[in-house]
Design an enzyme around this catalytic site. Structure first.
Site, short mmCIF file in Angstrom:
data_model
loop_
_atom_site.label_atom_id
_atom_site.label_comp_id
_atom_site.label_asym_id
_atom_site.label_seq_id
_atom_site.Cartn_x
_atom_site.Cartn_y
_atom_site.Cartn_z
CG HIS A 19 6.42 -38.47 14.75
ND1 HIS A 19 6.41 -39.75 14.27
CD2 HIS A 19 5.41 -37.82 14.14
CE1 HIS A 19 5.42 -39.86 13.38
NE2 HIS A 19 4.79 -38.71 13.29
CB CYS A 45 2.51 -39.64 15.48
SG CYS A 45 1.49 -40.34 14.20
CD GLN A 101 6.60 -31.28 11.32
OE1 GLN A 101 6.37 -30.19 10.79
NE2 GLN A 101 5.84 -32.33 11.08
CG ASP A 138 12.36 -36.50 13.55
OD1 ASP A 138 12.22 -35.97 12.43
OD2 ASP A 138 11.42 -37.04 14.17
CE LYS A 176 6.30 -34.93 8.24
NZ LYS A 176 4.89 -34.99 8.64
N1 PMP Z 1 9.17 -36.95 13.00
C1 PMP Z 1 8.40 -35.86 13.04
C2 PMP Z 1 8.76 -34.76 14.00
C3 PMP Z 1 7.29 -35.76 12.21
O1 PMP Z 1 6.52 -34.68 12.27
C4 PMP Z 1 6.99 -36.81 11.32
C5 PMP Z 1 5.78 -36.76 10.41
N2 PMP Z 1 4.62 -36.34 11.05
C6 PMP Z 1 7.85 -37.92 11.30
C7 PMP Z 1 8.92 -37.95 12.15
C8 PMP Z 1 7.61 -39.07 10.37
O2 PMP Z 1 7.75 -38.65 9.05
P1 PMP Z 1 7.31 -39.61 7.85
O3 PMP Z 1 5.92 -40.06 8.18
O4 PMP Z 1 7.37 -38.74 6.65
O5 PMP Z 1 8.27 -40.75 7.82
#
Ligand code: PMP
Length: 414
Positions: free
Chosen positions: A131, A372, A211, A208, A234
């Site tokens: 991401h 993203c 997910q 990270d 999430k």
């Molecule tokens: N890493 C991953 C794999 C994600 O899916 C996301 C959210 N789509 C993020 C980081 C960022 O998370 P947040 O927007 O809650 O900070």
């Protein structure tokens, strides 16, 4: 398992759905089918009630007050820290730092540990499926320090190529930062192996967990990651709050992040000293209400049990995969050996955005675009996908609605 045990273990999805008020609303005069759970999950009533109860009953700033409301708010806030500690099996509660979410957690490591430990010529490894939140902070750091960002490739199925990762590791590698689970492909990465190899090379690992925290059992001690970042929203919890776990000795050795109230011991113009963990990294008034309500989300998840959540979601994933595969011209992007309930697809000659709009007209919420993960989209030579991601409250009937919606959309657009 005996048949009785299987039946007992079976989830009552319809009872669970009753706990999510939003699921009874209509969208475009159709019952809502919410398949955008990887972006954010819906919230059960217990979470919404915990949030409103805080504001109605004991809204106060935490830690410094001696009055009753401040004490109640502080106790509730700190109780979430204990719940998070148990949820990810951290050995110390001081290892749980509250953040705004995954993005802030990763940035915290980049701006503190990174600034202190990364120098010219050092190398940081990420993967092509990251991401943007797990790419951009490291790019900023590498630019500032003249360090080098290296990228682990993925194969056509969407699995990381571990042999290529091994080739990237060297004595210049200082950090590996990797998604536990890909939000765009659903791939579950072999983090245990990735961490072992990084540690053998003398590098630290950030995981990270944005997910993974909702689908997989998280045991940070067993995983042996150095840092683990995730978001409450999430995980059936509120937006605007999340967690950075870090090993205590690392957190202790790191410089502070944001300066301000809460994170200090004593301030004078000559010298300021900093608070102990975890407050050292929690400057300013935190997101008290959402962090308190996060505890209700963790309890909701634990009361069902991750295994049952996973069993249900995997059943949905396999049903959706076989139904989508029936559709001519449709290609699933991401068929990794191990996946969670995320399914990304493209359809010949059709733009993902058009599919998303037509499905929304039928009450089905899907995510379209690059998720993203633009470098990953470039790797597959596409501009984006349509993505369905399933949660505990979704059903096969809803998947049928999506399938007939997709078929209708194809007819209308071709
Ligand atoms: N890493 C991953 C794999 C994600 O899916 C996301 C959210 N789509 C993020 C980081 C960022 O998370 P947040 O927007 O809650 O900070």
């Amino acid at each position: 398992m005996t048949e009785t045990q299987i039946l007992e273990n079976k989830l009552d999805v319809y009872a669970i759905r009753q706990q999510f008020p939003i699921l009874s609303r209509d969208v475009k005069d159709k019952p809502l089918v919410y398949f955008d759970n990887a972006a954010t999950s819906q919230k059960p009533r217990v979470v919404i009630d915990a949030l409103s109860n805080y504001y109605q009953q004991y809204n106060a700033n935490i830690h410094r007050g001696i009055h009753t409301l401040a004490e109640e708010a502080t106790m509730a806030f700190e109780a979430t820290r204990d719940s998070v500690q148990a949820f990810i099996n951290a050995s110390e509660r001081e290892e749980i730092i509250f953040t705004r979410g995954t993005t802030e957690g990763i940035n915290l490591v980049a701006y503190t540990w990174g600034r202190q430990n990364i120098g010219e010529g050092d190398e940081i490894i990420v993967s092509v499926m990251e991401h943007h939140s797990n790419i951009v902070p490291w790019q900023i750091l590498c630019k500032e320090k003249k360090a080098v960002l290296k990228v682990i490739p993925v194969n056509e199925e969407g699995d990381l190529i571990v042999e290529e990762y091994q080739k990237l590791l060297s004595d210049r590698t200082k950090l590996v930062s990797i998604a536990h689970v890909s939000n765009a492909l659903g791939t579950v990465n072999p983090v245990r192996r990735i961490i072992e190899l990084a540690h053998d090379a003398g590098a630290l690992v950030v995981v990270d967990g944005a997910q993974s925290a909702v689908h997989l059992d998280i045991d940070v001690q067993q995983m042996d990651c150095d840092f683990f970042a995730f978001s409450a929203h999430k995980l059936y919890g509120p937006t605007g709050t999340g967690v950075l776990y870090g090993k205590k000795r690392l957190l202790e050795s790191m410089p502070v992040f944001l300066g301000g109230g809460e994170m200090i011991k004593e301030v004078s113009f000559e010298k300021t000293t900093y608070a102990d963990l975890p407050y050292k990294f929690e400057a300013g008034t935190p997101n008290i209400a959402d962090t308190i309500a996060f505890k209700a989300a963790l309890e909701f998840t634990s009361s069902i049990g991750k295994q049952r959540i996973r069993d249900h979601e995997m059943e949905l994933l396999s049903y959706a995969t076989s139904r989508l595969t029936e559709i001519p011209g449709l290609k699933i992007i991401g068929q990794a050996k191990e996946k969670i309930s995320v399914i990304s697809f493209i359809i010949d000659k059709l733009h993902h955005q058009d599919i998303g709009i037509l499905l929304d007209n039928q009450g089905v919420a899907l995510r379209t675009g690059h998720h993203c993960t633009q470098p990953l989209m470039q790797r597959f030579g596409i501009s984006g996908t349509t993505r369905a991601s399933f949660a505990i409250y979704n059903t096969k009937d809803e998947i049928d609605i999506m399938i007939s919606g997709v078929k209708k959309a194809i007819k209308m657009l071709s």
